[in-house]
Design a protein around this motif. Sequence first.
Motif, PDB file in Angstrom:
ATOM      1  N   ALA A  88       0.819  -1.213   0.000  1.00 24.38           N
ATOM      2  CA  ALA A  88       0.000   0.000   0.000  1.00 24.38           C
ATOM      3  C   ALA A  88       0.855   1.266   0.000  1.00 24.38           C
ATOM      4  O   ALA A  88       0.331   2.363  -0.166  1.00 24.38           O
ATOM      5  CB  ALA A  88      -0.961  -0.006   1.193  1.00 24.38           C
ATOM      6  N   GLN A  89       2.168   1.130   0.149  1.00 25.73           N
ATOM      7  CA  GLN A  89       3.059   2.291   0.059  1.00 25.73           C
ATOM      8  C   GLN A  89       3.156   2.797  -1.377  1.00 25.73           C
ATOM      9  O   GLN A  89       3.322   3.987  -1.617  1.00 25.73           O
ATOM     10  CB  GLN A  89       4.461   1.940   0.563  1.00 25.73           C
ATOM     11  CG  GLN A  89       4.520   1.651   2.045  1.00 25.73           C
ATOM     12  CD  GLN A  89       5.923   1.290   2.510  1.00 25.73           C
ATOM     13  OE1 GLN A  89       6.881   1.254   1.733  1.00 25.73           O
ATOM     14  NE2 GLN A  89       6.053   1.006   3.799  1.00 25.73           N
ATOM     15  N   THR A  90       3.055   1.870  -2.336  1.00 24.76           N
ATOM     16  CA  THR A  90       3.255   2.229  -3.747  1.00 24.76           C
ATOM     17  C   THR A  90       2.213   1.632  -4.683  1.00 24.76           C
ATOM     18  O   THR A  90       2.233   1.919  -5.871  1.00 24.76           O
ATOM     19  CB  THR A  90       4.634   1.744  -4.224  1.00 24.76           C
ATOM     20  OG1 THR A  90       4.688   0.319  -4.092  1.00 24.76           O
ATOM     21  CG2 THR A  90       5.754   2.384  -3.429  1.00 24.76           C
ATOM     22  N   GLY A  91       1.365   0.765  -4.175  1.00 26.81           N
ATOM     23  CA  GLY A  91       0.419   0.057  -5.026  1.00 26.81           C
ATOM     24  C   GLY A  91       0.977  -1.251  -5.562  1.00 26.81           C
ATOM     25  O   GLY A  91       0.429  -1.837  -6.490  1.00 26.81           O
ATOM     26  N   ALA A  92       2.057  -1.748  -4.973  1.00 18.78           N
ATOM     27  CA  ALA A  92       2.687  -2.992  -5.415  1.00 18.78           C
ATOM     28  C   ALA A  92       1.824  -4.195  -5.035  1.00 18.78           C
ATOM     29  O   ALA A  92       1.294  -4.273  -3.931  1.00 18.78           O
ATOM     30  CB  ALA A  92       4.074  -3.133  -4.799  1.00 18.78           C
ATOM     31  N   LYS A  93       1.694  -5.117  -5.960  1.00 22.75           N
ATOM     32  CA  LYS A  93       0.903  -6.328  -5.752  1.00 22.75           C
ATOM     33  C   LYS A  93       1.836  -7.471  -5.378  1.00 22.75           C
ATOM     34  O   LYS A  93       2.984  -7.510  -5.794  1.00 22.75           O
ATOM     35  CB  LYS A  93       0.158  -6.713  -7.020  1.00 22.75           C
ATOM     36  CG  LYS A  93      -1.059  -5.867  -7.406  1.00 22.75           C
ATOM     37  CD  LYS A  93      -0.882  -4.415  -7.321  1.00 22.75           C
ATOM     38  CE  LYS A  93      -2.039  -3.651  -7.948  1.00 22.75           C
ATOM     39  NZ  LYS A  93      -2.169  -2.312  -7.432  1.00 22.75           N
ATOM     40  N   SER A  94       1.307  -8.448  -4.591  1.00 20.81           N
ATOM     41  CA  SER A  94       2.144  -9.594  -4.234  1.00 20.81           C
ATOM     42  C   SER A  94       1.289 -10.826  -3.949  1.00 20.81           C
ATOM     43  O   SER A  94       0.113 -10.717  -3.633  1.00 20.81           O
ATOM     44  CB  SER A  94       3.011  -9.272  -3.007  1.00 20.81           C
ATOM     45  OG  SER A  94       2.214  -8.961  -1.892  1.00 20.81           O
ATOM     46  N   PHE A  95       1.930 -11.987  -4.093  1.00 17.52           N
ATOM     47  CA  PHE A  95       1.343 -13.245  -3.637  1.00 17.52           C
ATOM     48  C   PHE A  95       2.189 -13.699  -2.466  1.00 17.52           C
ATOM     49  O   PHE A  95       3.414 -13.756  -2.567  1.00 17.52           O
ATOM     50  CB  PHE A  95       1.356 -14.314  -4.726  1.00 17.52           C
ATOM     51  CG  PHE A  95       0.883 -15.655  -4.206  1.00 17.52           C
ATOM     52  CD1 PHE A  95      -0.474 -15.912  -4.061  1.00 17.52           C
ATOM     53  CD2 PHE A  95       1.785 -16.624  -3.810  1.00 17.52           C
ATOM     54  CE1 PHE A  95      -0.917 -17.123  -3.549  1.00 17.52           C
ATOM     55  CE2 PHE A  95       1.348 -17.838  -3.297  1.00 17.52           C
ATOM     56  CZ  PHE A  95      -0.002 -18.087  -3.172  1.00 17.52           C
ATOM     57  N   VAL A  96       1.529 -14.013  -1.354  1.00 16.27           N
ATOM     58  CA  VAL A  96       2.242 -14.454  -0.157  1.00 16.27           C
ATOM     59  C   VAL A  96       1.826 -15.888   0.142  1.00 16.27           C
ATOM     60  O   VAL A  96       0.674 -16.146   0.492  1.00 16.27           O
ATOM     61  CB  VAL A  96       1.910 -13.541   1.051  1.00 16.27           C
ATOM     62  CG1 VAL A  96       2.672 -13.998   2.283  1.00 16.27           C
ATOM     63  CG2 VAL A  96       2.198 -12.095   0.732  1.00 16.27           C
ATOM     64  N   GLY A  97       2.761 -16.813  -0.027  1.00 17.43           N
ATOM     65  CA  GLY A  97       2.504 -18.178   0.398  1.00 17.43           C
ATOM     66  C   GLY A  97       2.526 -18.231   1.909  1.00 17.43           C
ATOM     67  O   GLY A  97       3.360 -17.566   2.537  1.00 17.43           O
ATOM     68  N   ILE A  98       1.607 -18.964   2.508  1.00 16.38           N
ATOM     69  CA  ILE A  98       1.534 -19.020   3.966  1.00 16.38           C
ATOM     70  C   ILE A  98       1.674 -20.462   4.435  1.00 16.38           C
ATOM     71  O   ILE A  98       1.549 -21.390   3.642  1.00 16.38           O
ATOM     72  CB  ILE A  98       0.215 -18.407   4.501  1.00 16.38           C
ATOM     73  CG1 ILE A  98      -0.999 -19.230   4.044  1.00 16.38           C
ATOM     74  CG2 ILE A  98       0.078 -16.963   4.051  1.00 16.38           C
ATOM     75  CD1 ILE A  98      -2.308 -18.807   4.700  1.00 16.38           C
ATOM     76  N   VAL A  99       1.921 -20.634   5.715  1.00 16.90           N
ATOM     77  CA  VAL A  99       1.890 -21.975   6.294  1.00 16.90           C
ATOM     78  C   VAL A  99       0.471 -22.487   6.085  1.00 16.90           C
ATOM     79  O   VAL A  99      -0.499 -21.799   6.424  1.00 16.90           O
ATOM     80  CB  VAL A  99       2.228 -21.925   7.798  1.00 16.90           C
ATOM     81  CG1 VAL A  99       2.020 -23.283   8.441  1.00 16.90           C
ATOM     82  CG2 VAL A  99       3.646 -21.434   8.011  1.00 16.90           C
ATOM     83  N   PRO A 100       0.301 -23.654   5.457  1.00 18.76           N
ATOM     84  CA  PRO A 100      -1.067 -24.144   5.209  1.00 18.76           C
ATOM     85  C   PRO A 100      -1.897 -24.102   6.492  1.00 18.76           C
ATOM     86  O   PRO A 100      -1.497 -24.613   7.528  1.00 18.76           O
ATOM     87  CB  PRO A 100      -0.849 -25.572   4.721  1.00 18.76           C
ATOM     88  CG  PRO A 100       0.522 -25.534   4.100  1.00 18.76           C
ATOM     89  CD  PRO A 100       1.306 -24.588   4.961  1.00 18.76           C
ATOM     90  N   THR A 101      -3.049 -23.447   6.396  1.00 19.36           N
ATOM     91  CA  THR A 101      -3.916 -23.229   7.547  1.00 19.36           C
ATOM     92  C   THR A 101      -5.275 -23.850   7.275  1.00 19.36           C
ATOM     93  O   THR A 101      -5.995 -23.389   6.395  1.00 19.36           O
ATOM     94  CB  THR A 101      -4.065 -21.712   7.818  1.00 19.36           C
ATOM     95  OG1 THR A 101      -2.764 -21.150   7.994  1.00 19.36           O
ATOM     96  CG2 THR A 101      -4.914 -21.447   9.041  1.00 19.36           C
ATOM     97  N   THR A 102      -5.607 -24.906   8.009  1.00 21.35           N
ATOM     98  CA  THR A 102      -6.893 -25.570   7.837  1.00 21.35           C
ATOM     99  C   THR A 102      -7.919 -24.916   8.743  1.00 21.35           C
ATOM    100  O   THR A 102      -7.676 -24.733   9.937  1.00 21.35           O
ATOM    101  CB  THR A 102      -6.782 -27.074   8.163  1.00 21.35           C
ATOM    102  OG1 THR A 102      -5.822 -27.653   7.266  1.00 21.35           O
ATOM    103  CG2 THR A 102      -8.117 -27.774   7.994  1.00 21.35           C
ATOM    104  N   ILE A 103      -9.053 -24.559   8.153  1.00 17.72           N
ATOM    105  CA  ILE A 103     -10.130 -23.952   8.933  1.00 17.72           C
ATOM    106  C   ILE A 103     -11.339 -24.884   8.896  1.00 17.72           C
ATOM    107  O   ILE A 103     -11.687 -25.422   7.859  1.00 17.72           O
ATOM    108  CB  ILE A 103     -10.464 -22.530   8.440  1.00 17.72           C
ATOM    109  CG1 ILE A 103     -10.730 -22.494   6.937  1.00 17.72           C
ATOM    110  CG2 ILE A 103      -9.325 -21.583   8.750  1.00 17.72           C
ATOM    111  CD1 ILE A 103     -11.098 -21.111   6.419  1.00 17.72           C
ATOM    112  N   THR A 104     -11.934 -25.099  10.050  1.00 16.99           N
ATOM    113  CA  THR A 104     -13.056 -26.038  10.160  1.00 16.99           C
ATOM    114  C   THR A 104     -14.400 -25.337  10.302  1.00 16.99           C
ATOM    115  O   THR A 104     -15.438 -25.980  10.223  1.00 16.99           O
ATOM    116  CB  THR A 104     -12.847 -26.977  11.364  1.00 16.99           C
ATOM    117  OG1 THR A 104     -12.698 -26.181  12.540  1.00 16.99           O
ATOM    118  CG2 THR A 104     -11.602 -27.841  11.168  1.00 16.99           C
ATOM    119  N   ALA A 105     -14.384 -24.037  10.532  1.00 12.02           N
ATOM    120  CA  ALA A 105     -15.611 -23.241  10.625  1.00 12.02           C
ATOM    121  C   ALA A 105     -15.411 -22.000   9.768  1.00 12.02           C
ATOM    122  O   ALA A 105     -14.277 -21.616   9.485  1.00 12.02           O
ATOM    123  CB  ALA A 105     -15.875 -22.848  12.077  1.00 12.02           C
ATOM    124  N   ALA A 106     -16.497 -21.368   9.350  1.00 13.21           N
ATOM    125  CA  ALA A 106     -16.376 -20.110   8.610  1.00 13.21           C
ATOM    126  C   ALA A 106     -15.491 -19.168   9.428  1.00 13.21           C
ATOM    127  O   ALA A 106     -15.695 -19.002  10.632  1.00 13.21           O
ATOM    128  CB  ALA A 106     -17.746 -19.504   8.379  1.00 13.21           C
TER     129      ALA A 106
END
Length: 133
Positions: A88-106
């Motif tokens: 948001a400093q410049t409008g730069a876009k990125s893809f951030v891989g994360i530690v796989p996070t399993t969610i069981t509820a909304a």
Amino acid sequence: MAGETTSAASATPPFAVPAGCFLVPFTVAYATTQLEANDVMELGYLPANCTVYGVIYSPTDMDTNVSPAVVQKVTLGSTDVATGLTGAQTGAKSFVGIVPTTITAATLAKVTTTTAPGTAAAGTLYCAFLCQK
């Protein structure tokens, strides 16, 4: 005032969850007053019973200062999954891989401004989550 929360528009995902990989996209508009330190922008809810593998973080330039400072983080529920985001400093876009996070509820996805901009500018954040059922 810093530390304000802007609520998500919907409490439930607006779709049936497909098998395989899919994106859950959100778009939110920021006013200059929503970029203060510790302001939280609720994006919306990710569907239950899936694993999140990454975040597409695509903001417009929301800090017009000569020395931009704005920093944000993405949180799923109460877990920070992507921190130190400076796009948001410049409008730069990125893809951030994360530690796989399993969610069981909304689960609520939100973006917190951790460092306020030098000169705040209204803008838009497109944020999408790479998920798999």
